[in-house]
Design a protein around this motif. Structure first.
Motif, PDB file in Angstrom:
ATOM      1  N   PHE A 144       0.807  -1.217   0.000  1.00  0.00           N
ATOM      2  CA  PHE A 144       0.000   0.000   0.000  1.00  0.00           C
ATOM      3  C   PHE A 144       0.840   1.267   0.000  1.00  0.00           C
ATOM      4  O   PHE A 144       0.625   2.156  -0.817  1.00  0.00           O
ATOM      5  N   ASP A 145       1.799   1.349   0.899  1.00  0.00           N
ATOM      6  CA  ASP A 145       2.569   2.584   1.050  1.00  0.00           C
ATOM      7  C   ASP A 145       3.678   2.725   0.012  1.00  0.00           C
ATOM      8  O   ASP A 145       3.921   3.810  -0.507  1.00  0.00           O
ATOM      9  N   THR A 168      -4.148  -0.673  -4.167  1.00  0.00           N
ATOM     10  CA  THR A 168      -5.455  -0.248  -3.665  1.00  0.00           C
ATOM     11  C   THR A 168      -6.275  -1.430  -3.170  1.00  0.00           C
ATOM     12  O   THR A 168      -7.308  -1.246  -2.553  1.00  0.00           O
TER      13      THR A 168
END
Length: 59
Positions: free
Chosen positions: A10-11, A16
């Motif tokens: 995610f980071d 998504t």
């Protein structure tokens, strides 16, 4: 380990959505998925060593 992989997805990579799959009889694996907020998403029927088995999918 899964927390680190999710943080990277995610980071670091901008994911998504992620999906996790576990054998239906693997309560511990499904519990880890629940802990990280995965929700039931389906059932897959597959063969392992020629024998039918079921796995669950969560996203």
């Amino acid at each position: 380990m899964r927390a680190a992989a999710l943080a990277l997805a995610f980071d670091g990579l901008g994911a998504t959505r992620v999906t996790s799959t576990a054998f239906a009889d693997s309560a511990a694996s499904r519990a880890v998925s629940r802990k990280f907020g995965y929700r039931p998403d389906g059932v897959h029927r597959i063969a392992v060593d020629g024998r039918p088995t079921t796995s669950t999918s969560r996203s």
